[in-house]
Design a protein around this motif. Structure first.
Motif, PDB file in Angstrom:
ATOM      1  N   SER A 194      20.614  -2.672  35.338  1.00 55.74           N
ATOM      2  CA  SER A 194      19.450  -3.002  36.153  1.00 55.74           C
ATOM      3  C   SER A 194      19.913  -3.572  37.490  1.00 55.74           C
ATOM      4  O   SER A 194      21.006  -4.151  37.578  1.00 55.74           O
ATOM      5  N   THR A 195      19.077  -3.399  38.503  1.00 58.91           N
ATOM      6  CA  THR A 195      19.322  -4.055  39.792  1.00 58.91           C
ATOM      7  C   THR A 195      18.359  -5.218  39.983  1.00 58.91           C
ATOM      8  O   THR A 195      18.216  -5.718  41.092  1.00 58.91           O
ATOM      9  N   GLN A 196      17.717  -5.629  38.890  1.00 60.14           N
ATOM     10  CA  GLN A 196      16.776  -6.739  38.960  1.00 60.14           C
ATOM     11  C   GLN A 196      17.475  -7.996  39.473  1.00 60.14           C
ATOM     12  O   GLN A 196      18.538  -8.377  38.983  1.00 60.14           O
ATOM     13  N   GLY A 197      16.862  -8.632  40.462  1.00 62.12           N
ATOM     14  CA  GLY A 197      17.433  -9.833  41.060  1.00 62.12           C
ATOM     15  C   GLY A 197      18.268  -9.547  42.293  1.00 62.12           C
ATOM     16  O   GLY A 197      18.592 -10.460  43.044  1.00 62.12           O
ATOM     17  N   TRP A 198      18.648  -8.281  42.493  1.00 67.67           N
ATOM     18  CA  TRP A 198      19.455  -7.875  43.653  1.00 67.67           C
ATOM     19  C   TRP A 198      18.543  -7.111  44.604  1.00 67.67           C
ATOM     20  O   TRP A 198      18.028  -6.047  44.269  1.00 67.67           O
ATOM     21  N   SER A 199      18.330  -7.614  45.798  1.00 69.75           N
ATOM     22  CA  SER A 199      17.368  -7.037  46.726  1.00 69.75           C
ATOM     23  C   SER A 199      17.866  -5.717  47.321  1.00 69.75           C
ATOM     24  O   SER A 199      18.901  -5.691  47.986  1.00 69.75           O
ATOM     25  N   ILE A 200      17.098  -4.648  47.107  1.00 68.58           N
ATOM     26  CA  ILE A 200      17.451  -3.354  47.690  1.00 68.58           C
ATOM     27  C   ILE A 200      17.104  -3.312  49.175  1.00 68.58           C
ATOM     28  O   ILE A 200      17.680  -2.527  49.933  1.00 68.58           O
ATOM     29  N   VAL A 201      16.181  -4.172  49.604  1.00 71.27           N
ATOM     30  CA  VAL A 201      15.797  -4.196  51.026  1.00 71.27           C
ATOM     31  C   VAL A 201      16.991  -4.569  51.888  1.00 71.27           C
ATOM     32  O   VAL A 201      17.210  -3.995  52.955  1.00 71.27           O
ATOM     33  N   GLN A 202      17.786  -5.534  51.433  1.00 71.48           N
ATOM     34  CA  GLN A 202      18.958  -5.934  52.201  1.00 71.48           C
ATOM     35  C   GLN A 202      19.947  -4.781  52.332  1.00 71.48           C
ATOM     36  O   GLN A 202      20.604  -4.630  53.369  1.00 71.48           O
ATOM     37  N   ILE A 203      20.025  -3.936  51.309  1.00 76.72           N
ATOM     38  CA  ILE A 203      20.944  -2.804  51.332  1.00 76.72           C
ATOM     39  C   ILE A 203      20.470  -1.742  52.319  1.00 76.72           C
ATOM     40  O   ILE A 203      21.275  -1.180  53.080  1.00 76.72           O
ATOM     41  N   LEU A 204      19.180  -1.458  52.343  1.00 77.20           N
ATOM     42  CA  LEU A 204      18.639  -0.465  53.275  1.00 77.20           C
ATOM     43  C   LEU A 204      18.829  -0.918  54.723  1.00 77.20           C
ATOM     44  O   LEU A 204      19.167  -0.111  55.604  1.00 77.20           O
ATOM     45  N   LEU A 205      18.622  -2.199  54.979  1.00 75.83           N
ATOM     46  CA  LEU A 205      18.840  -2.726  56.327  1.00 75.83           C
ATOM     47  C   LEU A 205      20.316  -2.691  56.693  1.00 75.83           C
ATOM     48  O   LEU A 205      20.678  -2.369  57.832  1.00 75.83           O
ATOM     49  N   ASP A 206      21.174  -3.015  55.734  1.00 72.67           N
ATOM     50  CA  ASP A 206      22.611  -3.000  55.973  1.00 72.67           C
ATOM     51  C   ASP A 206      23.092  -1.592  56.301  1.00 72.67           C
ATOM     52  O   ASP A 206      23.932  -1.394  57.186  1.00 72.67           O
ATOM     53  N   PHE A 207      22.572  -0.596  55.589  1.00 70.05           N
ATOM     54  CA  PHE A 207      22.960   0.792  55.821  1.00 70.05           C
ATOM     55  C   PHE A 207      22.540   1.246  57.225  1.00 70.05           C
ATOM     56  O   PHE A 207      23.327   1.882  57.942  1.00 70.05           O
ATOM     57  N   SER A 208      21.337   0.893  57.609  1.00 72.33           N
ATOM     58  CA  SER A 208      20.861   1.253  58.953  1.00 72.33           C
ATOM     59  C   SER A 208      21.725   0.602  60.024  1.00 72.33           C
ATOM     60  O   SER A 208      22.092   1.234  61.023  1.00 72.33           O
ATOM     61  N   GLY A 209      22.060  -0.663  59.830  1.00 69.98           N
ATOM     62  CA  GLY A 209      22.909  -1.354  60.785  1.00 69.98           C
ATOM     63  C   GLY A 209      24.288  -0.747  60.882  1.00 69.98           C
ATOM     64  O   GLY A 209      24.868  -0.669  61.974  1.00 69.98           O
ATOM     65  N   GLY A 210      24.841  -0.303  59.753  1.00 68.80           N
ATOM     66  CA  GLY A 210      26.163   0.312  59.762  1.00 68.80           C
ATOM     67  C   GLY A 210      26.205   1.586  60.578  1.00 68.80           C
ATOM     68  O   GLY A 210      27.140   1.818  61.344  1.00 68.80           O
ATOM     69  N   VAL A 211      25.175   2.422  60.445  1.00 66.69           N
ATOM     70  CA  VAL A 211      25.106   3.671  61.213  1.00 66.69           C
ATOM     71  C   VAL A 211      25.086   3.376  62.708  1.00 66.69           C
ATOM     72  O   VAL A 211      25.825   3.984  63.502  1.00 66.69           O
ATOM     73  N   LEU A 212      24.257   2.428  63.123  1.00 74.89           N
ATOM     74  CA  LEU A 212      24.121   2.115  64.548  1.00 74.89           C
ATOM     75  C   LEU A 212      25.355   1.402  65.095  1.00 74.89           C
ATOM     76  O   LEU A 212      25.709   1.572  66.263  1.00 74.89           O
ATOM     77  N   SER A 213      26.016   0.602  64.249  1.00 74.41           N
ATOM     78  CA  SER A 213      27.236  -0.080  64.691  1.00 74.41           C
ATOM     79  C   SER A 213      28.332   0.924  65.034  1.00 74.41           C
ATOM     80  O   SER A 213      29.003   0.811  66.067  1.00 74.41           O
ATOM     81  N   ILE A 214      28.515   1.917  64.163  1.00 71.66           N
ATOM     82  CA  ILE A 214      29.524   2.958  64.417  1.00 71.66           C
ATOM     83  C   ILE A 214      29.142   3.770  65.647  1.00 71.66           C
ATOM     84  O   ILE A 214      29.998   4.121  66.474  1.00 71.66           O
ATOM     85  N   ALA A 215      27.848   4.058  65.788  1.00 68.50           N
ATOM     86  CA  ALA A 215      27.386   4.827  66.943  1.00 68.50           C
ATOM     87  C   ALA A 215      27.660   4.078  68.239  1.00 68.50           C
ATOM     88  O   ALA A 215      28.121   4.664  69.233  1.00 68.50           O
TER      89      ALA A 215
END
Length: 284
Positions: A194-215
Protein backbone atom coordinates in the motif's frame (compact mmCIF):
# COMPACT_ATOMS: atom_id res chain seq x y z
CA UNK A 1 16.84 39.72 -23.15
CA UNK A 2 16.34 36.82 -25.56
CA UNK A 3 13.30 34.58 -25.77
CA UNK A 4 15.21 31.55 -24.48
CA UNK A 5 16.51 33.57 -21.54
CA UNK A 6 12.94 34.41 -20.57
CA UNK A 7 11.89 30.76 -20.98
CA UNK A 8 14.81 29.64 -18.80
CA UNK A 9 13.79 32.07 -16.06
CA UNK A 10 10.15 30.95 -16.28
CA UNK A 11 11.11 27.27 -16.16
CA UNK A 12 13.40 28.00 -13.22
CA UNK A 13 10.73 29.61 -11.10
CA UNK A 14 8.03 27.08 -12.06
CA UNK A 15 10.25 24.14 -11.12
CA UNK A 16 11.17 25.97 -7.92
CA UNK A 17 7.47 26.34 -7.11
CA UNK A 18 6.70 22.71 -8.01
CA UNK A 19 9.57 21.33 -5.96
CA UNK A 20 8.83 23.70 -3.09
CA UNK A 21 5.14 22.81 -3.02
CA UNK A 22 6.05 19.11 -3.09
CA UNK A 23 7.27 19.39 0.51
CA UNK A 24 3.85 20.38 1.87
CA UNK A 25 1.51 17.44 1.08
CA UNK A 26 3.36 14.95 3.34
CA UNK A 27 3.44 16.98 6.58
CA UNK A 28 -0.15 18.10 5.93
CA UNK A 29 -1.22 14.47 5.39
CA UNK A 30 0.60 13.42 8.57
CA UNK A 31 -1.16 16.19 10.50
CA UNK A 32 -4.60 15.32 9.17
CA UNK A 33 -4.12 11.61 9.94
CA UNK A 34 -2.57 12.36 13.32
CA UNK A 35 0.19 9.85 12.69
CA UNK A 36 3.30 9.17 10.61
CA UNK A 37 2.34 5.51 10.15
CA UNK A 38 2.93 4.22 6.65
CA UNK A 39 6.06 6.31 6.24
CA UNK A 40 9.65 5.95 7.41
CA UNK A 41 11.76 8.54 9.22
CA UNK A 42 14.75 7.43 7.12
CA UNK A 43 13.55 9.54 4.19
CA UNK A 44 13.09 12.94 5.90
CA UNK A 45 16.14 12.41 8.12
CA UNK A 46 18.60 11.81 5.29
CA UNK A 47 16.79 14.35 3.12
CA UNK A 48 17.53 17.03 5.70
CA UNK A 49 21.27 16.33 5.48
CA UNK A 50 21.00 16.38 1.70
CA UNK A 51 19.40 19.78 1.61
CA UNK A 52 21.90 21.19 4.09
CA UNK A 53 24.57 20.19 1.57
CA UNK A 54 22.57 21.48 -1.39
CA UNK A 55 21.90 24.84 0.26
CA UNK A 56 25.54 25.35 1.25
CA UNK A 57 26.88 24.42 -2.20
CA UNK A 58 24.36 26.59 -4.04
CA UNK A 59 25.11 29.57 -1.83
CA UNK A 60 28.84 29.13 -2.42
CA UNK A 61 28.46 28.85 -6.20
CA UNK A 62 26.06 31.79 -6.39
CA UNK A 63 27.47 34.25 -3.84
CA UNK A 64 31.17 33.52 -3.25
CA UNK A 65 33.54 35.51 -5.51
CA UNK A 66 36.34 33.05 -4.75
CA UNK A 67 34.32 29.97 -5.71
CA UNK A 68 32.92 31.64 -8.84
CA UNK A 69 36.42 32.69 -9.94
CA UNK A 70 37.75 29.16 -9.42
CA UNK A 71 34.80 27.75 -11.36
CA UNK A 72 35.47 30.16 -14.25
CA UNK A 73 39.14 29.13 -14.29
CA UNK A 74 38.09 25.53 -14.96
CA UNK A 75 35.18 26.20 -17.32
CA UNK A 76 36.37 28.59 -20.02
CA UNK A 77 35.59 31.71 -18.00
CA UNK A 78 31.89 30.89 -17.67
CA UNK A 79 29.89 31.40 -14.45
CA UNK A 80 28.29 28.47 -12.59
CA UNK A 81 24.86 27.41 -13.89
CA UNK A 82 23.31 28.17 -10.51
CA UNK A 83 20.60 30.78 -10.25
CA UNK A 84 18.87 32.57 -7.40
CA UNK A 85 15.84 30.28 -7.63
CA UNK A 86 18.16 27.34 -6.82
CA UNK A 87 19.22 29.05 -3.59
CA UNK A 88 15.62 29.90 -2.68
CA UNK A 89 14.47 26.35 -3.31
CA UNK A 90 17.25 24.76 -1.27
CA UNK A 91 16.67 27.02 1.75
CA UNK A 92 12.91 26.51 1.69
CA UNK A 93 13.25 22.74 1.28
CA UNK A 94 15.63 22.54 4.22
CA UNK A 95 13.10 24.24 6.50
CA UNK A 96 10.30 21.88 5.42
CA UNK A 97 12.53 18.81 5.88
CA UNK A 98 13.23 19.85 9.46
CA UNK A 99 9.49 20.26 10.09
CA UNK A 100 8.75 16.78 8.71
CA UNK A 101 11.48 15.20 10.85
CA UNK A 102 9.99 16.91 13.90
CA UNK A 103 6.70 15.06 13.30
CA UNK A 104 8.46 11.83 14.26
CA UNK A 105 9.47 13.16 17.68
CA UNK A 106 7.36 11.59 20.44
CA UNK A 107 4.81 13.98 21.97
CA UNK A 108 5.81 17.05 19.94
CA UNK A 109 2.81 16.94 17.60
CA UNK A 110 0.57 14.68 19.69
CA UNK A 111 0.46 12.04 16.96
CA UNK A 112 -0.70 8.46 17.53
CA UNK A 113 2.20 6.10 18.33
CA UNK A 114 3.93 4.64 15.29
CA UNK A 115 7.02 2.58 14.68
CA UNK A 116 10.08 3.88 12.90
CA UNK A 117 10.88 7.03 14.86
CA UNK A 118 14.61 6.37 14.71
CA UNK A 119 16.68 6.20 11.51
CA UNK A 120 18.03 2.79 10.56
CA UNK A 121 21.71 2.00 10.98
CA UNK A 122 22.03 1.93 7.20
CA UNK A 123 20.85 5.54 6.86
CA UNK A 124 22.95 6.65 9.84
CA UNK A 125 25.97 4.99 8.21
CA UNK A 126 25.36 6.85 4.94
CA UNK A 127 25.08 10.14 6.82
CA UNK A 128 28.31 9.51 8.74
CA UNK A 129 30.12 8.49 5.57
CA UNK A 130 29.02 11.67 3.75
CA UNK A 131 30.15 13.94 6.57
CA UNK A 132 33.48 12.11 6.85
CA UNK A 133 34.08 12.39 3.11
CA UNK A 134 33.44 16.13 3.06
CA UNK A 135 35.74 16.72 6.02
CA UNK A 136 38.43 14.70 4.26
CA UNK A 137 38.24 16.86 1.12
CA UNK A 138 38.29 20.05 3.18
CA UNK A 139 41.44 18.78 4.90
CA UNK A 140 43.08 18.09 1.52
CA UNK A 141 42.15 21.50 0.15
CA UNK A 142 43.37 23.30 3.26
CA UNK A 143 46.69 21.48 3.00
CA UNK A 144 47.13 22.33 -0.67
CA UNK A 145 46.76 26.09 -0.46
CA UNK A 146 50.53 26.68 -0.75
CA UNK A 147 50.79 27.82 -4.38
CA UNK A 148 54.54 28.37 -4.37
CA UNK A 149 55.09 25.17 -6.35
CA UNK A 150 52.54 26.04 -9.05
CA UNK A 151 53.94 26.64 -12.57
CA UNK A 152 54.55 30.34 -13.38
CA UNK A 153 51.47 31.98 -14.86
CA UNK A 154 49.19 29.06 -14.00
CA UNK A 155 46.00 29.34 -12.00
CA UNK A 156 46.17 27.08 -8.93
CA UNK A 157 42.39 26.68 -9.08
CA UNK A 158 42.69 25.14 -12.53
CA UNK A 159 45.68 22.89 -11.83
CA UNK A 160 45.28 21.66 -8.25
CA UNK A 161 43.09 21.39 -5.20
CA UNK A 162 40.91 24.46 -4.60
CA UNK A 163 37.99 25.42 -2.40
CA UNK A 164 35.76 24.71 -5.39
CA UNK A 165 36.58 21.03 -4.84
CA UNK A 166 35.28 21.27 -1.29
CA UNK A 167 32.06 22.80 -2.63
CA UNK A 168 31.82 19.97 -5.16
CA UNK A 169 32.28 17.44 -2.36
CA UNK A 170 29.45 19.05 -0.40
CA UNK A 171 27.21 19.07 -3.47
CA UNK A 172 27.92 15.39 -4.13
CA UNK A 173 26.50 14.62 -0.69
CA UNK A 174 23.14 15.75 -2.03
CA UNK A 175 23.58 13.55 -5.10
CA UNK A 176 24.51 10.46 -3.07
CA UNK A 177 21.59 10.99 -0.73
CA UNK A 178 19.18 11.45 -3.63
CA UNK A 179 20.28 8.11 -5.06
CA UNK A 180 19.44 6.19 -1.88
CA UNK A 181 16.93 8.26 0.08
CA UNK A 182 13.78 6.90 -1.60
CA UNK A 183 14.71 3.24 -1.17
CA UNK A 184 13.41 2.85 2.41
CA UNK A 185 9.98 4.23 1.47
CA UNK A 186 9.76 2.12 -1.69
CA UNK A 187 10.47 -0.98 0.41
CA UNK A 188 7.97 0.19 3.02
CA UNK A 189 5.24 0.53 0.39
CA UNK A 190 6.16 -2.91 -0.97
CA UNK A 191 6.05 -4.51 2.47
CA UNK A 192 2.70 -2.90 3.33
CA UNK A 193 1.34 -3.55 -0.20
CA UNK A 194 0.00 0.00 0.00
CA UNK A 195 1.01 3.63 -0.45
CA UNK A 196 -1.30 4.65 2.38
CA UNK A 197 0.30 7.44 4.40
CA UNK A 198 2.69 8.38 1.57
CA UNK A 199 1.44 11.41 -0.38
CA UNK A 200 1.32 10.88 -4.14
CA UNK A 201 0.76 14.62 -4.65
CA UNK A 202 4.32 15.34 -3.54
CA UNK A 203 5.58 12.82 -6.11
CA UNK A 204 3.62 14.37 -8.99
CA UNK A 205 4.94 17.82 -8.10
CA UNK A 206 8.47 16.47 -7.75
CA UNK A 207 8.27 14.83 -11.19
CA UNK A 208 7.08 18.05 -12.81
CA UNK A 209 9.87 20.00 -11.14
CA UNK A 210 12.47 17.50 -12.31
CA UNK A 211 11.44 17.86 -15.96
CA UNK A 212 11.61 21.66 -15.81
CA UNK A 213 14.90 21.65 -13.88
CA UNK A 214 16.62 19.60 -16.60
CA UNK A 215 15.04 21.78 -19.28
CA UNK A 216 16.35 24.97 -17.65
CA UNK A 217 19.85 23.57 -17.29
CA UNK A 218 19.85 22.55 -20.96
CA UNK A 219 18.65 25.98 -22.11
CA UNK A 220 21.26 27.77 -19.98
CA UNK A 221 24.03 25.60 -21.38
CA UNK A 222 22.81 26.19 -24.95
CA UNK A 223 22.74 29.96 -24.39
CA UNK A 224 26.31 29.85 -23.09
CA UNK A 225 27.34 27.87 -26.16
CA UNK A 226 29.12 25.39 -23.92
CA UNK A 227 27.73 22.24 -22.30
CA UNK A 228 30.09 22.62 -19.38
CA UNK A 229 27.04 24.14 -17.74
CA UNK A 230 25.90 20.53 -17.41
CA UNK A 231 29.26 18.88 -16.75
CA UNK A 232 30.22 21.72 -14.39
CA UNK A 233 27.03 21.28 -12.37
CA UNK A 234 26.47 17.50 -12.45
CA UNK A 235 24.47 17.52 -9.23
CA UNK A 236 21.67 19.68 -10.61
CA UNK A 237 21.56 17.55 -13.77
CA UNK A 238 21.56 14.26 -11.88
CA UNK A 239 19.06 15.41 -9.26
CA UNK A 240 16.34 15.88 -11.83
CA UNK A 241 16.99 12.54 -13.56
CA UNK A 242 17.37 10.42 -10.41
CA UNK A 243 14.33 11.98 -8.76
CA UNK A 244 12.19 11.37 -11.86
CA UNK A 245 13.29 7.72 -11.94
CA UNK A 246 12.10 7.14 -8.38
CA UNK A 247 8.99 9.24 -8.96
CA UNK A 248 7.98 6.83 -11.72
CA UNK A 249 8.35 3.92 -9.28
CA UNK A 250 6.11 5.63 -6.72
CA UNK A 251 3.55 6.47 -9.41
CA UNK A 252 3.48 2.83 -10.49
CA UNK A 253 3.09 1.69 -6.89
CA UNK A 254 0.22 4.08 -6.25
CA UNK A 255 -1.76 3.79 -9.48
CA UNK A 256 -0.82 0.34 -10.83
CA UNK A 257 0.44 -2.02 -8.11
CA UNK A 258 -1.71 -0.91 -5.15
CA UNK A 259 -4.54 1.13 -6.68
CA UNK A 260 -7.61 -0.14 -4.79
CA UNK A 261 -9.00 2.66 -2.62
CA UNK A 262 -10.95 0.30 -0.38
CA UNK A 263 -7.87 -1.74 0.41
CA UNK A 264 -6.07 1.51 1.18
CA UNK A 265 -8.76 2.34 3.74
CA UNK A 266 -8.41 -1.09 5.33
CA UNK A 267 -4.65 -0.59 5.36
CA UNK A 268 -5.10 2.69 7.22
CA UNK A 269 -7.08 0.96 9.95
CA UNK A 270 -4.50 -1.81 10.20
CA UNK A 271 -1.62 0.64 10.46
CA UNK A 272 -3.30 2.78 13.07
CA UNK A 273 -4.56 -0.13 15.18
CA UNK A 274 -1.44 -2.26 15.15
CA UNK A 275 1.17 0.49 14.72
CA UNK A 276 2.64 -1.38 11.76
CA UNK A 277 4.08 1.57 9.91
CA UNK A 278 6.82 1.77 7.32
CA UNK A 279 9.36 2.34 10.03
CA UNK A 280 12.82 0.98 10.52
CA UNK A 281 13.91 -1.35 7.79
CA UNK A 282 15.85 -4.51 8.49
CA UNK A 283 19.17 -3.04 7.34
CA UNK A 284 20.62 -3.63 10.79
Amino acid sequence: MSFLTVISAIFGWIYTICWSLSFYPQPVLNYRRGTTSGTTVDFPFINTLGFIAYFVSNCALFYSPVIRAQYAARHHGLPPAVQFNDVVFAGHALILCIIIVSQYLPGLWGFAPALGRRPSRFILGVALGCVTGVLGVIFLVAGAQDTSSAPPGSDPAATGWAWLDAVYAISYVKLIITVIKYTPQILTNYRNKSTQGWSIVQILLDFSGGVLSIAQLGIDSYLQGDWSGVTGNPVKFALGNVSMFYDVIFILQHYVLYPDAESKARETDRLLERGESGGRLSYD
